[in-house]
Design a protein around this motif. Structure first.
Motif, PDB file in Angstrom:
ATOM      1  N   ASP A   8      31.484  27.472  35.601  1.00  0.00           N
ATOM      2  CA  ASP A   8      30.511  28.834  35.744  1.00  0.00           C
ATOM      3  C   ASP A   8      29.579  28.848  34.573  1.00  0.00           C
ATOM      4  OD1 ASP A   8      31.673  29.480  38.078  1.00  0.00           O
ATOM      5  OD2 ASP A   8      32.535  31.164  37.706  1.00  0.00           O
ATOM      6  N   LYS A  48      35.397  31.211  36.393  1.00  0.00           N
ATOM      7  CA  LYS A  48      36.017  30.061  36.847  1.00  0.00           C
ATOM      8  C   LYS A  48      35.365  28.797  35.694  1.00  0.00           C
ATOM      9  CE  LYS A  48      35.045  30.207  41.294  1.00  0.00           C
ATOM     10  NZ  LYS A  48      34.526  31.487  41.322  1.00  0.00           N
ATOM     11  N   THR A  84      29.106  37.694  35.201  1.00  0.00           N
ATOM     12  CA  THR A  84      29.683  36.329  35.813  1.00  0.00           C
ATOM     13  C   THR A  84      28.361  35.663  36.537  1.00  0.00           C
ATOM     14  OG1 THR A  84      29.992  37.480  37.863  1.00  0.00           O
ATOM     15  CG2 THR A  84      31.659  37.654  36.096  1.00  0.00           C
ATOM     16  N   ALA A  85      29.032  34.623  37.015  1.00  0.00           N
ATOM     17  CA  ALA A  85      28.163  33.422  37.529  1.00  0.00           C
ATOM     18  C   ALA A  85      27.583  34.086  38.847  1.00  0.00           C
ATOM     19  CB  ALA A  85      28.651  32.117  38.102  1.00  0.00           C
ATOM     20  N   SER A  86      28.217  34.969  39.472  1.00  0.00           N
ATOM     21  CA  SER A  86      27.503  35.740  40.653  1.00  0.00           C
ATOM     22  C   SER A  86      26.678  36.977  40.397  1.00  0.00           C
ATOM     23  CB  SER A  86      28.689  35.984  41.807  1.00  0.00           C
ATOM     24  OG  SER A  86      29.394  37.077  40.984  1.00  0.00           O
TER      25      SER A  86
END
Lengths: 136, 248
Positions: free
Chosen positions: A88, A85, A111-113
């Motif tokens: 991020d 997104k 990803t950010a997660s």
């Protein structure tokens, strides 16, 4: 092997896209470079995804435009909707441009997660091979 | 005279029953290709689609070579491809790999639908009475395909193609492609669909061109949607937004 198949698929069906895109022949697919930045734009689209990262490094602070695999190839390599997104902080693994300028072809992303999707590194492939052989 | 009618009717009924069972039996013998398929690579073999890739030189006519070289000279410096502009691969590239993406087959006795995920290319193979009269066929990149069964082998003949110099197997509009499909067992016992392709083209080739493509069945597989022209629309909207905001 997955990396090879994904890249082959991308080159065969996409190769190069509209005028704003780089041509596939400009990317060095024998090299991988990691770039971390904040997402300013991300569109999972065919034939190539579009990404703009705001990057701060030794060259300074700037926006860098990337392209990458088709949505379909990314999906099969683990990408799911909304994983990336705007805002991020992510790391992308790219085939850099041959002329050394900013940008490249995204083959994988963290990803950010903390979820990684895309082509696996050689080290990961080797680790999986050892695991399959019961050596690790 | 009156006694002959029941006998004739009995014979006709028996004949109809025989025909019905014969037809059912004939269909029952034909393999069902319905399902999702992905490229099958022999153990130890390299991957690859075959649609637009490299390979040994083809027996091309001089005129065809000139056309292909002219095209290559045009696109090689930039690496542009039809796929980059959302154009489907076309035959025979679509059946030989379609860029490494999977395909889905829906099989009915009178028509077989083949959907290649990349660019959502669709081929329709007509059998029996579903065949379209020759004068009513519209030429295209995937052409027009008729099919017939030869035992367990599906034979598909494709004509009504347009000239395509942008493929590994470039061809003229006079090309005829014959595919022979049958099922085999793979090295691990998996179901493998084998397609043997022969292309003849008096304008482009001095001899038939052949290739083999193998597909592995994907149990409970699904194709993904492949929208490609969306980028054009997004760019157009951005132009309109910029115009509305008074920007160039």
């Amino acid at each position: 092997m997955r990396f090879i198949v994904l890249v082959a698929a991308a080159l065969v069906t996409g190769g190069a896209s509209l005028a704003a895109h780089h041509s596939a022949i400009q990317f060095d697919f024998t090299n991988t470079k990691a770039v971390t930045g904040v997402v300013k734009k991300f569109i999972a689209i065919n034939p190539h995804m579009q990404l703009v990262l705001h990057v701060k490094d030794e060259k300074g602070e700037r926006d860098i435009e990337f392209e990458g695999h088709s949505t379909n190839n990314m999906y099969r390599a683990g990408y799911r909707d909304n994983m990336i997104k705007v805002g991020d902080t992510i790391t992308v693994y790219i085939a850099p441009l041959k002329d050394g300028s900013d940008g490249g072809y995204v083959t994988a992303a963290l990803t950010a997660s903390g979820t990684r999707f895309g082509a696996r590194s050689r080290a990961e492939v080797e680790q999986e091979r050892l695991k399959a052989e019961g050596k690790k | 005279m009156q006694r002959r009618f029941p006998a004739a009717w009995s014979l006709a009924a028996a004949g109809l029953v025989f025909l019905l069972f014969w037809t059912i039996d004939a269909h029952a013998q034909q393999p069902d290709f319905t399902g999702v398929w992905t490229t099958y690579n022999e153990p130890g073999a390299a991957g690859g689609g075959g649609g637009r890739g490299g390979g040994p030189p083809l027996p091309m006519t001089d005129a065809a070579k000139q056309k292909v070289e002219k095209y290559q000279a045009l696109v090689k410096p930039t690496g542009d491809t039809p796929g980059g502009y959302c154009l489907g691969t076309g035959m025979p590239g679509s059946m030989l790999g379609s860029g490494g993406y999977p395909m889905e087959i829906h099989q009915r006795p009178e028509q077989i639908m083949i959907v290649y995920e990349a660019h959502s290319e669709i081929r329709r193979v007509y059998l029996g009475d579903r065949m379209v009269p020759e004068g009513d066929r519209l030429p295209g990149r995937n052409g027009y395909s008729n099919g017939r069964w030869e035992g367990n082998t599906l034979v598909v003949e494709t004509t009504n193609l347009i000239e395509q110099v942008d493929q590994r197997y470039a061809h003229s509009s006079k090309a005829k492609i014959v595919e022979r499909y049958h099922l085999e067992k793979g090295a691990k016992g998996e179901t493998v669909l084998v397609a043997e392709m022969t292309m003849t083209d008096p304008e482009f080739y001095t001899a038939p061109v052949t290739s083999v493509k193998k597909w592995a069945k994907v149990p409970n597989g699904h194709l993904l949607p492949y929208e490609c022209a969306e980028e054009n629309w997004i760019k157009r909207l951005e132009q309109l937004e910029n115009k509305a905001a008074g920007k160039k």
